[in-house]
Design a protein around this motif. Structure first.
Motif, mmCIF file in Angstrom:
data_model
loop_
_atom_site.group_PDB
_atom_site.id
_atom_site.type_symbol
_atom_site.label_atom_id
_atom_site.label_comp_id
_atom_site.label_asym_id
_atom_site.label_seq_id
_atom_site.Cartn_x
_atom_site.Cartn_y
_atom_site.Cartn_z
ATOM 1 N N VAL A 26 0.726 -1.252 0.005
ATOM 2 C CA VAL A 26 -0.035 -0.091 -0.034
ATOM 3 C C VAL A 26 0.858 1.236 0.058
ATOM 4 N N VAL A 105 -9.221 2.123 8.084
ATOM 5 C CA VAL A 105 -9.287 2.008 6.778
ATOM 6 C C VAL A 105 -10.467 1.034 6.313
ATOM 7 N N GLY A 106 -10.763 0.000 7.151
ATOM 8 C CA GLY A 106 -11.835 -0.788 7.066
ATOM 9 C C GLY A 106 -13.130 -0.414 7.195
ATOM 10 N N VAL A 111 -13.303 1.080 0.720
ATOM 11 C CA VAL A 111 -12.704 0.079 1.281
ATOM 12 C C VAL A 111 -13.822 -1.052 1.537
ATOM 13 N N ALA A 114 -15.044 -2.296 -1.872
ATOM 14 C CA ALA A 114 -13.992 -3.051 -2.388
ATOM 15 C C ALA A 114 -13.865 -4.427 -1.722
ATOM 16 N N MET A 115 -14.086 -4.342 -0.495
ATOM 17 C CA MET A 115 -14.038 -5.821 0.377
ATOM 18 C C MET A 115 -15.298 -6.504 0.037
#
Length: 128
Positions: A26, A105-106, A111, A114-115
């Motif tokens: 990252v 970030v989660g 994000v 994206a997950m």
């Protein structure tokens, strides 16, 4: 090279240095996407550098605004208790610098999307 703005990707850390490889990817990707930013990793424990070390290095290279991005899935005790204390201490050490902590970030919507997309892709593999 001097950078007025910087990002610290902050992780928990682990005894196995290989644990940091995704964060290193990252970091490297962010450096390529935004060469105008200073970008460093920092860890709460087990790995180096510490958050203090990363912030001090960025300030020494001209950073005046540092955003700390917790590389955690969710905001638990470390992000509610430990990180704010570390950020407050860094602000005291560097009064001319804006140092801010953002969402884990989660918890950031891009994000999360994206997950979910990745999970869907895994479920759909083989269909076709």
């Amino acid at each position: 090279m001097t950078h007025d703005r910087a990002v610290v990707l902050f992780g928990h850390g682990a005894r196995d240095p290989a644990w940091a490889q995704p964060m290193e990817r990252v970091r490297d990707t962010l450096r390529a996407l935004a060469p105008e930013l200073g970008v460093e990793l920092a860890f709460l424990e087990f790995l180096a550098p510490t958050l203090d070390e990363a912030i001090d290095a960025l300030v020494a290279h001209g950073a005046r605004r540092i955003v700390i991005v917790p590389m955690f899935i969710a905001r638990g005790g470390h992000l509610k208790n430990d990180l704010p204390k570390l950020v407050a201490a860094a602000c005291e050490r560097h009064p001319g610098c804006e140092i801010v902590q953002v969402l884990a970030v989660g918890e950031a919507e891009p994000v999360v999307a994206a997950m979910a997309s990745y999970a869907r892709q895994c479920a759909m593999e083989g269909d076709g």
